[in-house]
Write an enzyme that holds these catalytic residues in place. Structure first.
Site, mmCIF file in Angstrom:
data_model
loop_
_atom_site.group_PDB
_atom_site.id
_atom_site.type_symbol
_atom_site.label_atom_id
_atom_site.label_comp_id
_atom_site.label_asym_id
_atom_site.label_seq_id
_atom_site.Cartn_x
_atom_site.Cartn_y
_atom_site.Cartn_z
ATOM 1 N N ASN A 1 34.610 36.944 37.608
ATOM 2 C CA ASN A 1 33.732 37.704 38.502
ATOM 3 C C ASN A 1 34.140 37.616 39.971
ATOM 4 O OD1 ASN A 1 32.854 34.973 37.764
ATOM 5 N ND2 ASN A 1 31.271 35.265 39.316
ATOM 6 N N GLN B 1 31.762 41.094 33.156
ATOM 7 C CA GLN B 1 32.471 41.891 34.158
ATOM 8 C C GLN B 1 33.463 42.876 33.543
ATOM 9 O OE1 GLN B 1 31.726 42.178 37.190
ATOM 10 N NE2 GLN B 1 30.556 40.339 37.693
ATOM 11 N N SER C 1 26.120 42.540 29.960
ATOM 12 C CA SER C 1 24.953 42.722 30.821
ATOM 13 C C SER C 1 24.805 44.191 31.201
ATOM 14 C CB SER C 1 25.131 41.860 32.075
ATOM 15 O OG SER C 1 24.191 42.238 33.055
ATOM 16 N N ALA C 2 23.563 44.664 31.308
ATOM 17 C CA ALA C 2 23.328 46.085 31.567
ATOM 18 C C ALA C 2 23.504 46.461 33.032
ATOM 19 C CB ALA C 2 21.926 46.476 31.103
ATOM 20 N N THR D 1 8.697 40.084 22.604
ATOM 21 C CA THR D 1 8.642 41.541 22.624
ATOM 22 C C THR D 1 9.833 42.078 23.405
ATOM 23 O OG1 THR D 1 6.250 41.496 22.487
ATOM 24 C CG2 THR D 1 7.252 43.522 23.326
ATOM 25 N N CYS E 1 26.053 34.807 43.193
ATOM 26 C CA CYS E 1 25.268 33.709 42.646
ATOM 27 C C CYS E 1 25.533 32.406 43.367
ATOM 28 C CB CYS E 1 25.561 33.527 41.165
ATOM 29 S SG CYS E 1 25.031 34.924 40.205
#
Lengths: 397, 374
Positions: B146, B176, B196-197, B234, B317
């Site tokens: 990343n 990535q 990851s979206a 959910t 991050c």
């Protein structure tokens, strides 16, 4: 049993003829601090403020009161009818879950209603006896008790309370009784503590922060706003003056000797803060300086920075060690925010070898390379004013 | 605005926003037995198919999660709680959501080896083959780093693993690379892949995990048994709906590659004392990491920000901590190079003019800051 909050105030009592003025300000501040709560009844009698509020709010009200300057202690008390039998019954009931077996106690009584059936000593004896009988395993100790129980007979009702339900207030003087001062607020540990200490003496605060975008980020500014917000919790409101400082720093960097950089920068800060102070009718500046903490805080350096100001500069931390300051910062709740890692302007433009024993004439000569008045005027024009309140939300702009 | 921070997050694409809004409107719980539940279930089913198609796997091999971090945690803790072996391998340049679970397991008594990298950021294959043994349960190596964009040779890693023991599990953190760098699960032979979206124009709070064999790990989130017991709770129908749409968008990596080359050449040939961090052969066209020696990256970042250019120092991050990048440190960069490292990560809406403006701004501002930083 119905409960009420008893607020004791300390130093104001010593104010002689001015005492009613101080009391009025304190009550006004209490009303202001509690304005989010509905159904608040405040009365005052014999150096005690009585606050009556629905039971579900009592904890929150006590918490809020613990940040109002001028209050020495806050106690919850049980309320009962004015007869010795009901006081005895109430005392046992109110203390039964709080006084534990093996704990020692003593009862002190007071009566403002002198027509009451018993005198203070008799009330104390009877209530003490009732508690001793009614709560198993408790010990009477009139000399050195763990818990002091009080019974008070007032005109309208009687109250029972104990040191187990007492929290300490912040002490100090009611905000607004000491005028206004302007705090030089950085993102560090010291300046919020300095502001707190002066505010505690009844002084309202403005704050000035020097912002060096892009050398410091918006996050660093948010951090200063957050520190001001925490301080405002003791006051109700702080106006934060954010001064654009980058150009001044770059000019100093460009035109002055490196070892004088910090001192010249601080002289600019003091001058600009004094302008803000005058505009806001502040009678003094406040800084977080402590003798010898860094190169710019030696006595010689303080002389150099102090000499640009006409109004008094208050330095409440002047004789404190870092450890002591950190302890205070933790106590008032600013420490965790102060140690967030965003750069503040003092750490970027730092000379490798700053002068520790500067001479005023030499610094003034270095400074002469700059258009001091022009730079200050421009910075003052660019000031952004942020109104900071304890319950303000991030405005996401 | 010139947004060059697409490795941190991307702008949701129109189709993703539309799908999300539709899922908000039809707000049913996919587990409900009535028609509204069925509608939500269908939405998830369609998205699952879209993600599975993009990964090149079967629908029932995809589990939706809350994002890359949860996917990575699920694999590492899930395998650790299932296997009887006691040895794990990862690399020193992984994302914290991989490194931290391994560190926790290490504290709990596991043997963990962290494989080093060369100066291009490529994981050392010789070191990997030395560390593998019959007690190794899992190897977890990211696909694209990343911070630097260096691509790791997943196939080669699988071959080295197979030389020791074909039953050793292989996890790829593809956060990535998914949707950006084509890869074949089957050819690689991965057991788990995290995606990851929001890195591919979906929404934050949604990710997925490819699981080849459900018997190789225990779920770490248990409860109502949703997603065939692999991830209870959910489902995030809104995020999943957007993910399914985002993943179907066409992506022109060649265009991005051209932009990256132009940016890289512009910086390297016009600004003195800069250093390119990464590989010249195996790199993601979406990420460019350059050190501006002698400059504090944070200051350059805010300077660019005031010109409307958004970049990152190291990875977002780790920007909250005053720690030098562990990735650049592992690649052997000097302290000055690490302090001055900026990550540009490119998206599809960037134009040639944007790149030229960025280079010109960098030329000016870097010189200006250097003048004052001396």
């Amino acid at each position: 049993m119905k409960e009420i909050i008893l607020v004791k105030y300390g130093e104001i009592i010593l104010k002689g003829g001015n005492r009613p003025v101080f009391e009025r300000v304190l009550i006004k501040n209490i009303r202001n601090a509690l304005k989010e709560f509905s159904d608040i009844k405040i009365t005052i009698a014999q150096a005690t403020i009585y606050i009556d509020t629905p039971e579900e709010n009592i904890d929150d009200v006590c918490d809020r009161l613990s940040r109002v300057f001028g209050i020495v202690s806050i106690s919850r008390a049980g309320v009962c009818e004015k007869s010795i039998e009901s006081i005895k019954k109430a005392a046992v009931e109110y203390l039964s879950n709080k006084l534990k077996a093996g704990m020692s106690f003593k009862v002190e009584a007071k009566r403002s209603d002198k027509r009451f059936e018993l005198n203070s000593i008799q009330i104390a004896q009877q209530v003490g006896g009732a508690i001793h009988e009614g709560i198993e395993g408790v010990i009477v100790d009139v000399h050195n008790p763990q818990v002091l129980v009080r019974a008070e007979v007032r005109d309208d009702a009687a109250y029972v309370y104990s040191t187990l339900d007492k929290i300490n207030g912040r002490g100090g003087m009611p905000t607004g009784t000491g005028g206004i001062a302007t705090l030089l607020l950085s993102g560090g540990i010291d300046s919020p503590v300095a502001g707190y200490m002066i505010a505690k003496r009844g002084v309202e605060l403005n704050a000035v922060n020097f912002f060096s975008f892009p050398y410091t980020s918006d996050r660093a500014k948010e951090k200063v706003v957050e520190l001001a917000r925490i301080l405002s919790g003791y006051l109700t409101k702080i106006n934060l003056y954010v001064v654009p400082f980058t150009e001044i720093q770059l000019e100093i960097r460009d035109k002055c000797p490196e070892e004088h950089m910090t001192l010249i920068m601080r002289r600019f800060m003091m001058k600009i803060s004094e302008i803000v102070a005058k505009k806001t009718k502040s009678a003094a500046l406040i800084t977080g300086e402590s003798v010898g903490q860094v190169a710019s805080q030696t006595l010689a350096a303080l002389n150099v920075t102090n000499s640009v100001c006409e109004i008094p500069v208050l330095r409440p931390l002047v004789g404190m060690d870092k450890d002591e300051i950190i302890e205070r910062a933790r106590d008032i709740g600013t420490f965790e925010t102060s140690i967030l890692p965003y750069e503040d302007c003092c750490t970027v433009f730092t000379p490798k070898h700053p002068t520790t024993n500067p001479k005023l004439e030499i610094i003034e000569r270095s400074e002469a390379a700059l258009d001091v008045d022009g730079l200050i005027e421009k910075a003052v024009e660019g000031i952004e004013i942020i109104e900071v309140y304890p319950d303000m939300e991030d405005n996401n702009d | 605005m010139i947004y060059l921070d697409n490795a941190a997050t991307t702008k949701p694409c129109e189709s993703a926003v539309k799908a999300a809004l539709a899922a908000v409107e039809g707000f049913g719980n996919p587990s409900s037995l009535h028609r509204m539940g069925l509608e939500a279930e269908k939405t998830i089913k369609n998205s699952r198919k879209a993600v599975a198609d993009a990964l090149g796997c079967r629908d029932d091999e995809v589990v939706f999660t809350s994002g890359g971090t949860e996917s990575n945690n699920t694999v590492i803790f899930g395998v650790a709680s299932r296997t009887k072996k006691r040895h794990l391998i990862t690399s020193v340049i992984e994302h914290p959501s991989v490194l931290e679970p391994f560190k926790q397991l290490e504290r709990d008594g596991w043997r963990v080896d962290y494989i080093g990298v060369d100066s291009n950021g490529k994981v050392r294959m010789d070191e990997l083959s030395q560390k593998l043994d019959n007690d190794t349960a899992l190897v977890s190596i990211m696909h694209v780093n990343n911070e630097t964009g260096t691509i790791q040779p997943a196939e080669e890693i699988r071959n080295i693993i197979n030389n020791v023991d074909e039953s050793i599990l292989f996890h790829i953190d593809a956060v990535q690379s998914f949707g950006k760098i084509p890869f074949s699960l089957k050819k690689i032979g991965a057991d788990f892949v995290s995606v990851s979206a929001h890195k591919i124009n979906g929404l934050k709070g949604t990710g997925a995990l490819y699981i080849k064999n459900k018997n190789t790990l225990n779920p770490i989130i248990v409860g109502g048994g949703q997603q065939k017991n692999m991830r209870s709770g959910t489902e995030n129908v809104v995020g999943i709906a957007a993910f399914g749409s985002a993943v179907k968008e066409k992506r022109d990596s060649e265009y991005v590659r051209m932009l990256r080359e132009r940016l890289k050449d512009g910086i390297l040939s016009n600004i003195p004392d800069v250093r390119y961090n990464g590989s010249n052969e195996e790199f993601s066209p979406y990420i460019l990491n350059v050190s501006f020696v002698g400059i504090k990256a944070e200051i350059l970042l805010h300077t660019l920000e005031s010109s409307g250019i958004y970049v990152s120092t190291g990875s977002a991050c780790s920007s909250n901590k005053p720690m030098p990048s562990h990735v650049l440190t592992a690649m052997g960069c000097s302290r000055e190079e690490i302090m001055g490292a900026i990550r540009f990560s490119i998206g599809y809406d960037i134009t040639l003019d944007d790149i030229d403006f960025t280079v010109a701004t960098l030329c000016d501002k870097v010189a200006e800051i250097r003048k004052y930083m001396r």
